[in-house]
Design an enzyme around this catalytic site. Structure first.
Site, PDB file in Angstrom:
ATOM      1  N   GLU A  44      -4.221  12.573  -1.226  1.00 44.55           N
ATOM      2  CA  GLU A  44      -3.742  12.107  -2.520  1.00 44.55           C
ATOM      3  C   GLU A  44      -4.938  11.576  -3.321  1.00 44.55           C
ATOM      4  OE1 GLU A  44      -0.674   8.682  -3.557  1.00 44.55           O
ATOM      5  OE2 GLU A  44      -0.032   9.845  -1.815  1.00 44.55           O
ATOM      6  N   ASP A  55       0.125  -0.746  -8.593  1.00 46.66           N
ATOM      7  CA  ASP A  55      -0.948  -0.963  -7.633  1.00 46.66           C
ATOM      8  C   ASP A  55      -1.190  -2.436  -7.367  1.00 46.66           C
ATOM      9  OD1 ASP A  55      -1.312   1.742  -7.496  1.00 46.66           O
ATOM     10  OD2 ASP A  55      -2.989   1.799  -8.913  1.00 46.66           O
TER      11      ASP A  55
END
Length: 252
Positions: A44, A55
């Site tokens: 990824e 995040d």
């Protein structure tokens, strides 16, 4: 090889996440080759973004460092074909929607496909992502969707019906980041998602040790490792060697 097959052929399907352009775009390619050589099922590639809402601290820091180092989407596109041709596993792009929209979603999806990218993950996709699903499928990209532990059953049915490649089972509430322990509900979540779709189910967010990976792979098809890996790469004197060592240790 497509994403679904790449996951299913592995007894220990581990998908590492790396931030593009860290420490620089050239080294990103070397890290990708190291991870593939050490046994990753797929990789990824995170697109740096100034407001990465999903995040945690580690990936926020990685994104900022990559942007400060001069990351540009055009430079990434220039490198992608070379990276894809150098490995035998799928590359997946994970990006917030804004960077993908800069030159038009359809144009960007076509360019990703032409570069050899196998699928996309968009953490801030709209609640109705049917158009995105149609657009990605029309260009030949897998559209991998995240399912949170708080998602209702009806919503899960809708999401997995517009998903391809694999289902991304988010293990914890909140943002990415290593956790000392994962919730007990993760297994039940994976079992339920498997009952709704024939796609592989991979668990991500919060994975921080080989012991957790061992536990997850007893009931899931794969596991995504992001913050744990990126923290080590950002601290390493030789991030390419570190990528190999970490991936190899997690695959054993």
């Amino acid at each position: 090889m497509n994403i679904t097959d790449a996951i299913r052929k592995r007894k220990r399907a581990i998908i590492p996440y790396i931030t593009a352009g860290l420490p620089d775009i050239k080294t990103t390619g070397k890290i990708i080759k190291a991870l593939a050589g050490a046994g990753a099922a797929a990789i990824e590639i995170g697109i740096p973004f100034s407001d990465p809402m999903a995040d945690g601290p580690v990936l926020q820091k990685a994104s900022k460092m990559a942007l400060d180092a001069g990351f540009k989407m055009d430079a990434l596109f220039d490198r992608l074909p070379e990276w894809v041709s150098s490995i035998s596993i799928p590359l997946i792009v994970m990006s917030y929607i804004n960077p993908l929209m800069h030159k038009g979603l359809e144009t960007t999806f076509k360019k990703l496909k032409a570069s050899g990218i196998a699928g996309v993950i968009i953490p801030d996709e709209p609640s109705d992502a049917s158009d995105l699903f149609k657009m990605t499928r029309a260009t030949g990209l897998d559209f991998i969707r995240l399912v949170a532990p708080t998602t209702s059953l009806e919503r899960k049915k809708e999401v997995v019906s517009q998903c391809s490649g694999f289902i991304y089972a988010v293990s914890v509430k909140g943002v990415t980041g290593a956790r000392k322990a994962l919730p007990e509900e993760v297994q039940a979540q994976v079992v339920q998602l498997r009952s709704l779709s024939d796609l592989p189910v991979c668990v991500g967010f919060g994975v921080s040790s080989k012991e957790q990976i061992d536990e997850i792979l007893q009931f899931a098809d794969g596991v995504i490792v992001g913050s744990y890996l990126m923290d080590k790469l950002m601290k390493a004197a030789d991030p390419v060697k570190e990528a190999w060592n970490v991936m190899k240790s997690l695959r054993l």
